[in-house]
Design a protein around this motif. Structure first.
Motif, PDB file in Angstrom:
ATOM      1  N   ALA A 238       0.813  -1.212   0.000  1.00  0.00           N
ATOM      2  CA  ALA A 238       0.000   0.000   0.000  1.00  0.00           C
ATOM      3  C   ALA A 238       0.847   1.263   0.000  1.00  0.00           C
ATOM      4  O   ALA A 238       0.841   2.025   0.947  1.00  0.00           O
ATOM      5  CB  ALA A 238      -0.926  -0.004   1.216  1.00  0.00           C
ATOM      6  N   PRO A 239       1.588   1.525  -1.052  1.00  0.00           N
ATOM      7  CA  PRO A 239       2.316   2.793  -1.120  1.00  0.00           C
ATOM      8  C   PRO A 239       1.348   3.939  -1.362  1.00  0.00           C
ATOM      9  O   PRO A 239       0.501   3.885  -2.240  1.00  0.00           O
ATOM     10  CB  PRO A 239       3.244   2.601  -2.319  1.00  0.00           C
ATOM     11  CG  PRO A 239       2.525   1.629  -3.189  1.00  0.00           C
ATOM     12  CD  PRO A 239       1.770   0.724  -2.263  1.00  0.00           C
ATOM     13  N   GLY A 240       1.476   4.975  -0.580  1.00  0.00           N
ATOM     14  CA  GLY A 240       0.630   6.153  -0.787  1.00  0.00           C
ATOM     15  C   GLY A 240      -0.842   5.827  -0.679  1.00  0.00           C
ATOM     16  O   GLY A 240      -1.305   5.287   0.316  1.00  0.00           O
ATOM     17  N   ASN A 241      -1.569   6.119  -1.733  1.00  0.00           N
ATOM     18  CA  ASN A 241      -3.022   5.951  -1.740  1.00  0.00           C
ATOM     19  C   ASN A 241      -3.450   4.700  -2.484  1.00  0.00           C
ATOM     20  O   ASN A 241      -4.586   4.573  -2.911  1.00  0.00           O
ATOM     21  CB  ASN A 241      -3.671   7.184  -2.395  1.00  0.00           C
ATOM     22  CG  ASN A 241      -5.143   7.298  -2.079  1.00  0.00           C
ATOM     23  OD1 ASN A 241      -5.550   6.998  -0.978  1.00  0.00           O
ATOM     24  ND2 ASN A 241      -5.919   7.736  -3.040  1.00  0.00           N
ATOM     25  N   LEU A 242      -2.555   3.734  -2.639  1.00  0.00           N
ATOM     26  CA  LEU A 242      -2.870   2.546  -3.419  1.00  0.00           C
ATOM     27  C   LEU A 242      -3.973   1.730  -2.779  1.00  0.00           C
ATOM     28  O   LEU A 242      -4.781   1.122  -3.460  1.00  0.00           O
ATOM     29  CB  LEU A 242      -1.615   1.682  -3.578  1.00  0.00           C
ATOM     30  CG  LEU A 242      -1.791   0.339  -4.295  1.00  0.00           C
ATOM     31  CD1 LEU A 242      -2.309   0.578  -5.704  1.00  0.00           C
ATOM     32  CD2 LEU A 242      -0.478  -0.409  -4.342  1.00  0.00           C
TER      33      LEU A 242
ATOM     34  N   PHE B 214       2.651   4.989 -16.499  1.00  0.00           N
ATOM     35  CA  PHE B 214       3.071   3.627 -16.159  1.00  0.00           C
ATOM     36  C   PHE B 214       2.853   3.358 -14.677  1.00  0.00           C
ATOM     37  O   PHE B 214       2.410   2.275 -14.281  1.00  0.00           O
ATOM     38  CB  PHE B 214       4.549   3.443 -16.526  1.00  0.00           C
ATOM     39  CG  PHE B 214       5.077   2.061 -16.277  1.00  0.00           C
ATOM     40  CD1 PHE B 214       4.447   0.940 -16.812  1.00  0.00           C
ATOM     41  CD2 PHE B 214       6.218   1.867 -15.503  1.00  0.00           C
ATOM     42  CE1 PHE B 214       4.931  -0.337 -16.589  1.00  0.00           C
ATOM     43  CE2 PHE B 214       6.713   0.586 -15.276  1.00  0.00           C
ATOM     44  CZ  PHE B 214       6.074  -0.514 -15.818  1.00  0.00           C
ATOM     45  N   GLN B 215       3.111   4.355 -13.855  1.00  0.00           N
ATOM     46  CA  GLN B 215       2.899   4.191 -12.415  1.00  0.00           C
ATOM     47  C   GLN B 215       1.428   3.950 -12.109  1.00  0.00           C
ATOM     48  O   GLN B 215       1.080   3.071 -11.313  1.00  0.00           O
ATOM     49  CB  GLN B 215       3.393   5.438 -11.682  1.00  0.00           C
ATOM     50  CG  GLN B 215       3.235   5.360 -10.170  1.00  0.00           C
ATOM     51  CD  GLN B 215       3.860   6.563  -9.479  1.00  0.00           C
ATOM     52  OE1 GLN B 215       4.846   7.125  -9.954  1.00  0.00           O
ATOM     53  NE2 GLN B 215       3.282   6.954  -8.362  1.00  0.00           N
ATOM     54  N   GLN B 216       0.551   4.725 -12.733  1.00  0.00           N
ATOM     55  CA  GLN B 216      -0.886   4.535 -12.523  1.00  0.00           C
ATOM     56  C   GLN B 216      -1.332   3.154 -13.006  1.00  0.00           C
ATOM     57  O   GLN B 216      -2.182   2.519 -12.380  1.00  0.00           O
ATOM     58  CB  GLN B 216      -1.667   5.622 -13.250  1.00  0.00           C
ATOM     59  CG  GLN B 216      -1.512   7.004 -12.648  1.00  0.00           C
ATOM     60  CD  GLN B 216      -2.199   8.066 -13.487  1.00  0.00           C
ATOM     61  OE1 GLN B 216      -2.478   7.858 -14.675  1.00  0.00           O
ATOM     62  NE2 GLN B 216      -2.461   9.214 -12.889  1.00  0.00           N
ATOM     63  N   ARG B 217      -0.748   2.712 -14.113  1.00  0.00           N
ATOM     64  CA  ARG B 217      -1.087   1.388 -14.640  1.00  0.00           C
ATOM     65  C   ARG B 217      -0.685   0.299 -13.656  1.00  0.00           C
ATOM     66  O   ARG B 217      -1.427  -0.647 -13.405  1.00  0.00           O
ATOM     67  CB  ARG B 217      -0.381   1.189 -15.991  1.00  0.00           C
ATOM     68  CG  ARG B 217      -0.628  -0.175 -16.616  1.00  0.00           C
ATOM     69  CD  ARG B 217      -2.036  -0.285 -17.149  1.00  0.00           C
ATOM     70  NE  ARG B 217      -2.230  -1.500 -17.890  1.00  0.00           N
ATOM     71  CZ  ARG B 217      -2.928  -2.550 -17.457  1.00  0.00           C
ATOM     72  NH1 ARG B 217      -3.514  -2.517 -16.277  1.00  0.00           N
ATOM     73  NH2 ARG B 217      -3.059  -3.632 -18.211  1.00  0.00           N
ATOM     74  N   LEU B 218       0.504   0.423 -13.069  1.00  0.00           N
ATOM     75  CA  LEU B 218       0.955  -0.561 -12.086  1.00  0.00           C
ATOM     76  C   LEU B 218       0.060  -0.549 -10.851  1.00  0.00           C
ATOM     77  O   LEU B 218      -0.350  -1.607 -10.358  1.00  0.00           O
ATOM     78  CB  LEU B 218       2.405  -0.255 -11.684  1.00  0.00           C
ATOM     79  CG  LEU B 218       3.494  -0.537 -12.728  1.00  0.00           C
ATOM     80  CD1 LEU B 218       4.833   0.015 -12.256  1.00  0.00           C
ATOM     81  CD2 LEU B 218       3.604  -2.032 -12.998  1.00  0.00           C
ATOM     82  N   GLU B 219      -0.270   0.632 -10.363  1.00  0.00           N
ATOM     83  CA  GLU B 219      -1.112   0.732  -9.172  1.00  0.00           C
ATOM     84  C   GLU B 219      -2.480   0.109  -9.422  1.00  0.00           C
ATOM     85  O   GLU B 219      -3.000  -0.649  -8.598  1.00  0.00           O
ATOM     86  CB  GLU B 219      -1.263   2.195  -8.765  1.00  0.00           C
ATOM     87  CG  GLU B 219      -0.007   2.816  -8.186  1.00  0.00           C
ATOM     88  CD  GLU B 219      -0.206   4.285  -7.847  1.00  0.00           C
ATOM     89  OE1 GLU B 219      -1.263   4.836  -8.244  1.00  0.00           O
ATOM     90  OE2 GLU B 219       0.674   4.872  -7.206  1.00  0.00           O
ATOM     91  N   GLY B 220      -3.070   0.442 -10.572  1.00  0.00           N
ATOM     92  CA  GLY B 220      -4.383  -0.106 -10.882  1.00  0.00           C
ATOM     93  C   GLY B 220      -4.358  -1.611 -11.025  1.00  0.00           C
ATOM     94  O   GLY B 220      -5.290  -2.300 -10.583  1.00  0.00           O
TER      95      GLY B 220
END
Length: 996
Positions: free
Chosen positions: A432-436, A661-667
């Motif tokens: 759960a990094p940040g708001n993940l 890419f970061q948003q894609r990984l988080e999602g």
């Protein structure tokens, strides 16, 4: 294809009713004829002008027409003119919405009124904005090609376009592609954590007074409620100990504005969001409407007050594109499905939030066109690819999430709030990094309206089930379509873009695919389960027809309406752990069914849902559980590796990371964990329990484990079939409710008109103690504050209650009683049933007789409309009657003459299933009968609460059950006159009271 009509007056007009229908013939003659004659008359006439064609055919007992519909349906014309505006689908509803009649005018409308409604809509169509007129001109050729019956009439009504050439087919097709022209969301800086400034009681009262204004109806107790609610908006003093207020506010107190006042002050002072949670969609909309007082500007209200529901409620643009492309590629004769897509394109451009289920798309839309269409285009598959989606920045769900992150009010429902809380509790911190952990952010202030439903919502949110459908659904989510013509995409396809960036993912995904193929039920599992049971129960070998494929890739939400993808397996496939386990559960249930059936045998016969205890567990079931446990762990191992690999990639981003890419990984991590890993973890814990002793706390079982068999949904099969499930429920579901909320929540308001039981043997303090145990606040560290505000209504003068002493439980006698009561009230009556079968039987016996008296009768589970639409019809048609079950007992708000009678068919005892048995044994304090009475009184309180909604309402409450115990009568408000009378005497008294 040309329309049959050039003018609305070329068509006959029809309002079909039980009893006398109204028909205008082509030569202008207005006829009132029995429903039975309408069928024969229509065969000699052109298709008529009408309202809601599919419902009209059902009313006439005629087979459905293949699309495109030949009639002129006024609802379709209304959609064209007002695509994001709801309307009651009746002649009166349309006339009221278009201001053609006065709300006080209750005169039944005849079929000739349909011409006036149609002409009014056509006049409005001609006054649309130039941009919309241009869009409609581009869409009309598609509607003509699809065979839309209104085409010629609408074309002639539209103003011509000036100085434009002939539109190309490419431009006409582009007009359907709404995803190309929707607005895009833009990122905003993260919102800082909310402050902790308190709201005083005096501030809450002043804000309430300002919101209501000088001309507001005085509501005794509303200001006191606002004062009490302010406690939930004071800062907590100890970690993990939120400030909790239990506020019971009688009907009519005005509790919604009562908590909006302090909540809005807190949000403004602290730059934070208050999450208001309800149990019903209807109340979500009602709260949003109440916020008009706080935010009169619609644009500001749209930004600061956001309704949130589960993702499955919203339009998925990628699914819409898939469906549209499929239909456009068909031959012209197969493009009738484009008609509703045109309306959806117009709606998508006008909607406020893209909510398909209970938002600004009319509730009758799905029934008017292709059944299952809305499921096909909603985000129901758990396959969202987030930032990899080409429509990500125009996605309605993503728009709503971002508005909610900066809103002052988020209006959610109990299911979403508790599933979010459960999700946050299950996610390990290292993932759960940040708001993940939470795409909505973690709220600190909650208001639970309809708080008496918290135990039910928690029970659903924190329960676990392993079944054939659930396991096959996970298989489809991982593998995608396996044969057939489904559009379901598997993980390999959905993660192609990530594999390009992270090539080592491919081997892990292939390992996951192999383990899933080996471990989870193959296509055709339900047919093999059904055949195995038939073979066990039949003394001789029998030939059985295999049910049509029921795996998720052939569900209506995955396939086009006319696509059926049976996967008939000619050779028996090798054994598989999940299927072997399901068959052993089925066998275990059959072995114990005699005992269960004898216990539940009664006047209602056998229950449709068959169940038995899991324990004690036979050795064969234990062996199959071990094999299944190994298979599930084999799936979870590569899945866990994939998640951790993605997590490493996320943590190893460069100083200037690729945001997309970061948003894609988080999602992807969020989706994998929520959709697959958390489900597998729950199943593994359940299966392990088979090989261990039941978990206990303080001598009480923690969980209730049982096996249940249910028929497969009719939409997924054509022939016989069933599913078998292993269920795990918390004995006390408010334990996880408390544990998941207390760490992050600072303030919590739980309010309802019925928080406490009204037991005749208890004082107020005892009632509060029971309420705390039932609602779970006893599990929090900080004891709650309590407040009770009485209803302002004069029940002694506004209501009467009757227990009918001479109506037997014979269906014919019950139906006669309902008919007599509905006639004496001249409509405006709500009938509540404890069994769908009896509801349907009463409806079958009395609907035509009431129709002859000009009293329309509508019924849940009979009329193919959703509950919200049925209630809208009931509210609009003030002389109509409505039959319903539990869903109509709670949350229905029908003030005024539209609801002046509530009839309860039987005492609403709790259903004696295994879950109830265990809870009454262990949670009743040694008095199981009191536990049953408490639940029943609470249900009666809710049912009675439908009756009086305003100070000038009058109504009667009737129970057709002579066995109704006197100890339950304390459920009614103080002062309600209660009489036990024979039906005839009650009818006289009711007539005097209602009609004097």
């Amino acid at each position: 294809m040309s329309s049959l009509f050039r003018s609305i007056f070329d068509a006959p007009a029809l309002i079909a009713r039980h009893g006398l229908s109204s028909l205008v013939t082509p030569d202008g003659e207005v006829l009132d004829i029995p429903l039975s004659e309408v069928r024969n008359t229509l065969r000699q006439l052109p298709p008529p002008l009408l309202i809601h064609g599919p419902a009209t055919l059902r009313l006439l007992d005629l087979p459905p027409e293949p699309p495109p519909a030949p009639w002129l349906d006024l609802l379709e014309l209304f959609l064209l003119v007002h695509p994001a505006r709801n309307v009651t689908p009746t002649a009166r509803g349309l006339a009221l919405e278009l201001n053609l009649i006065s709300p006080d005018d209750t005169t039944p409308l005849h079929a000739d009124s349909l011409y006036e409604i149609a002409q009014h809509l056509l006049d409005e169509l001609a006054k649309q904005s130039p941009q919309k007129i241009a869009t409609l001109h581009l869409l009309l050729p598609t509607l003509r090609q699809a065979g839309w019956s209104w085409h010629d009439i609408v074309r002639d009504a539209l103003p011509p376009l000036e100085n434009t050439g002939q539109p190309s087919r490419a431009r006409e097709v582009d007009a359907l592609k709404i995803w190309k022209r929707l607005p895009l969301w833009e990122d905003r800086a993260p919102r800082p954590a909310a402050g902790s400034h308190p709201v005083s009681q005096q501030e809450a009262r002043r804000r309430l007074s300002a919101l209501l204004g000088r001309d507001a109806e005085p509501r005794p107790g509303q200001a006191d409620f606002a004062s009490a609610a302010s406690y939930a908006f004071t800062p907590r003093d100890v970690a993990n100990a939120p400030n909790i207020m239990l506020a019971e506010a009688g009907t009519g107190t005005g509790k919604t504005m009562g908590y909006i006042a302090p909540a809005s002050l807190w949000a403004e002072k602290n730059d934070g969001a208050v999450w208001v949670s309800t149990y019903t969609r209807h109340l979500q909309l009602q709260i949003e409407q109440e916020l008009t007082r706080l935010y009169p500007d619609p644009t500001k209200r749209h930004e600061l007050a956001v309704i949130r529901k589960g993702r499955e409620n919203y339009l998925c643009l990628l699914n819409l594109e898939d469906v549209t492309t499929t239909l456009l590629n068909r031959p012209p004769q197969g493009q009738h499905g484009l008609i509703p897509l045109v309306f959806l394109a117009l709606w998508a451009e006008a909607t406020g939030d893209g909510d398909l289920m209970g938002g600004d798309l009319p509730g009758w839309f799905g029934d008017l066109f292709q059944p299952g269409l809305l499921n096909m285009i909603a985000d129901r598959r758990g396959e969202c690819i987030h930032s990899a989606c080409p429509h990500y920045q125009s996605c309605f769900i993503e728009h709503g999430i971002r508005r909610a992150q900066h809103a002052q009010f988020v209006i959610a429902n109990h299911a979403l709030v508790l599933s979010q809380a459960a999700w946050n509790a299950m996610l390990p911190q290292e993932l759960a990094p940040g708001n993940l952990a939470d795409e909505h952010g973690v709220p600190t202030r909650y208001v639970f309206d309809e708080g008496h439903h918290i135990p039910d919502a928690a029970d659903s949110a924190f329960s676990l089930v392993f079944s054939g459908l659930e396991a096959a659904d996970l298989r489809r989510w991982i593998l995608g379509a396996e044969g057939g013509r489904s559009r379901a995409r598997g993980l390999m396809r959905r993660m192609e873009d990530l594999m390009d960036r992270l090539p080592s993912l491919k081997d892990m995904l292939q390992e996951l695919v192999y383990a899933t193929q080996k471990g989870l039920p193959r296509p055709g599992w339900s047919g093999r389960l059904h055949e195995a049971r038939q073979a066990r129960l039949s003394p001789q070998p029998v030939e059985t027809a295999r049910p049509e494929e029921d795996t998720p890739h052939s569900r209506p939400d995955d396939d086009d309406e006319d696509i059926v993808s049976p996967d008939i397996v000619e050779e028996t496939p090798p054994s598989q752990p999940a299927e072997d386990f399901l068959q052993m559960l089925d066998m275990h249930l059959d072995a114990r069914m005699t005992e269960i059936q004898m216990q539940t045998r009664g006047e209602q016969g056998h229950y449709a849902r068959q169940e038995c205890d899991l324990h004690p567990i036979p050795a064969p079931l234990r062996d199959r559980a071990e094999a299944l446990l190994t298979a599930l762990q084999d799936i979870m191992t590569p899945l866990d590796r994939i998640i951790r690999h993605l997590q490493d990639a996320l943590e190893n981003q460069e100083e200037d990371p690729d945001t997309s890419f970061q948003q894609r990984l988080e999602g992807t991590i969020r989706s994998l964990y929520r959709r697959a890993l958390s489900r597998l973890q729950g199943w593994i814990s359940m299966v392990r329990a088979i090989m261990e002793q039941p978990v206990t706390q303080r001598g009480l079982p923690t969980y209730v484990d049982f096996i249940q068999r249910e028929p497969l949904p009719a939409t997924r099969i054509l022939q016989a079939g069933h599913d078998i499930a292993l269920n795990r429920h918390w004995l006390d579901p408010t334990i996880p409710f408390a544990s998941t909320l207390q760490s992050t929540t600072h303030g919590l308001l739980i309010t309802s008109a019925t928080l406490r039981d009204r037991s005749p043997e208890e004082d107020g303090e005892t009632g509060w103690d029971k309420a705390e145990r039932r609602l779970g606040t006893a599990h929090f560290l900080n004891p709650p504050m309590r407040a009770a505000l009485m209803s302002p209504f004069d029940y002694a003068h506004q209501t009467r209650a009757y227990i009918i002493t001479d109506v037997s439980r014979d269906p014919a006698t019950q139906a006669q009683a309902f008919q007599a009561l509905f006639e004496i009230a001249n409509g405006g009556a709500l009938g509540l049933f404890t069994a769908i079968r009896r509801l349907k039987e009463v409806h079958r016996r009395i609907h035509e007789k009431l129709g002859m008296k000009h009293i329309p009768l509508y019924a849940q589970h009979v009329d193919a409309m959703n509950n919200a639409t049925l209630v809208d019809v009931f509210r609009t048609e003030t002389n109509s009657c409505l039959l319903g079950t539990d869903a109509m007992r709670d949350g229905v708000d029908v003030p005024g003459d539209a609801l002046r009678m509530v009839v309860v068919e039987r005492t609403p005892w709790p259903r004696p299933d295994i879950l109830h048995r265990e809870r009454r044994r262990h949670l009743s304090g040694g008095r199981p009968g009191d536990y049953d009475d408490l639940i029943t009184r609470m249900r009666l309180q809710q049912a009675f609460g439908r009756l009086i909604r305003r100070a000038d309402d009058r109504g009667v409450f009737i129970i057709l059950d002579s066995r109704m115990p006197s100890r339950l009568l304390s459920a009614f408000p103080n002062g309600v006159p209660i009489q036990r009378l024979p039906l005839n005497e009650a009818l006289e008294d009711i007539d005097t009271f209602l009609n004097r």
